[in-house]
Design an enzyme around this catalytic site. Structure first.
Site, PDB file in Angstrom:
ATOM      1  CG  ASP A  74      -1.953   1.088   1.213  1.00 44.83           C
ATOM      2  OD1 ASP A  74      -1.710   2.132   0.581  1.00 44.83           O
ATOM      3  OD2 ASP A  74      -3.021   0.900   1.829  1.00 44.83           O
ATOM      4  CG  HIS A 103      -4.847   3.358  -0.461  1.00 42.18           C
ATOM      5  ND1 HIS A 103      -4.677   3.124   0.889  1.00 42.18           N
ATOM      6  CD2 HIS A 103      -5.837   4.305  -0.549  1.00 42.18           C
ATOM      7  CE1 HIS A 103      -5.495   3.882   1.582  1.00 42.18           C
ATOM      8  NE2 HIS A 103      -6.219   4.606   0.733  1.00 42.18           N
TER       9      HIS A 103
END
Length: 363
Positions: free
Chosen positions: A291, A322
């Protein structure tokens, strides 16, 4: 899909492992560029939901005369707002802290609608076209407005299970609410997609400019609509001239004209996990190790919380970006299927426990 479930051993955890193992959600089609988290994120942000959803808006007046907006997803068929079977579970969708309702969040709502849920999006004061009737916005982890919205949903659908799922930085609000409310949260289960666990660290570390600047511009554009109303409480020139998310957050909530406070004091009241030990609702946190917004797992994932609390479950995948988690085929995001399977598994477990213990169903 090389996912790992990190949690404290329990009967609930065993049931969740069995349910996810049987589900096809974690065995979806492969993404052609698994090592490109930026592309995975952009794929979900730029792809419009299919089909285009129909939304019925309802404005809820709060105790201080402020307004929040509840957007009921009624599908592409034009049904009445908030419709569905009386006992259908209500799924509360919480956008990110900037109020951006992404295509991925709408797609999750449509998938839930197809499965018999009643999805509704919670929009904070001044976000996503919601009128700002008081010179006050909602701090990062202040669950006051969300608490009033949950109370209203419970009154409107008293016989339905109430569930919640948040996206990205919006998880700070949901986690704060679960911690502060404890066993009085009125939720049956919750889930967080790519959550931000440590708010202060996230603001101070800063995101890559590729993500921070578009988010900053989106926030400034929304705040500029209410420049006249906010000018009496904050320095609008400084606010609109902010060069980082931290500077904007600090100007908006710490350097106020009426009640200035320090950055440290602000986060004592707004850290998402400040009361995590009090949470009493099962929470699935779906995160990817790559992420680019949350930051490196070593400093951004509170692994000890998942090892010690029986209510927190971390589903960690090596790739997904993300709020991306892309896959080929219908749905495009395997995390949505995993979340809906998780909610089904939680409902099944609770029904089994009620039958085993002979407990009456709550009225």
């Amino acid at each position: 899909g090389h996912c790992r479930l990190l949690c404290k051993p329990s009967a609930l955890a065993q049931h969740l492992v069995r349910s996810l193992a049987r589900s096809a959600a974690l065995r979806g089609g492969c993404w052609p560029w698994p090592c490109w988290p930026q592309l995975q994120m952009l794929w979900q942000l730029l792809q419009p939901p299919e089909p285009e959803p129909v939304v019925a808006r309802e404005l809820l007046q709060l105790s201080d005369a402020g307004l929040v907006a509840l957007d009921w997803l009624v599908g592409p068929w034009g049904a009445a707002g908030g419709g569905g079977v009386v006992s259908s579970p209500v799924l509360l969708l919480i956008p990110n802290a900037a109020g951006k309702v992404t295509g991925g969040l709408l797609q999750l709502g449509l998938r839930a609608l197809e499965r018999g849920f009643i999805p509704v999006i919670f929009n904070r004061r001044g976000h996503n076209g919601c009128p700002l009737t008081t010179p006050r916005l909602q701090p990062f982890g202040d669950p006051g407005d969300l608490r009033e919205a949950v109370t209203y949903l419970r009154c409107r659908h008293p016989a339905a299970s109430l569930l919640a799922v948040s996206e990205g930085s919006g998880s700070g609000l949901l986690l704060s609410y679960l911690g502060e409310s404890g066993s009085s949260s009125r939720l049956a289960a919750a889930a967080c997609l790519s959550p931000i666990f440590r708010g202060r660290d996230w603001f101070e570390a800063r995101m890559p400019w590729l993500y921070e600047w578009p988010l900053l511009l989106h926030l400034k554009q929304g705040l500029s609509r209410y420049a006249g109303a906010l000018a009496e409480v904050v320095d609008m020139d400084r606010l609109l001239g902010s060069r980082s998310l931290r500077e904007l957050e600090e100007t908006l909530f710490c350097r106020t004209r009426s009640r200035p406070t320090s950055w440290e004091s602000y986060w004592e009241r707004n850290e998402p996990l400040r009361d995590a030990d009090e949470a009493a609702v099962p929470v699935l946190c779906l995160c990817s190790a790559d992420d680019p917004v949350r930051g490196p797992p070593a400093r951004s994932l509170p692994r000890e919380l998942f090892r010690s609390s029986p209510y927190f479950f971390l589903l960690l995948t090596p790739h997904g970006g993300h709020c991306g988690f892309p896959r080929r085929g219908p749905g495009r995001c395997w995390a949505h299927e995993a979340v809906l399977e998780y909610f089904r598994a939680m409902a099944e477990f609770l029904r089994t426990e009620e039958r085993r213990k002979g407990l009456p169903r709550p009225r």
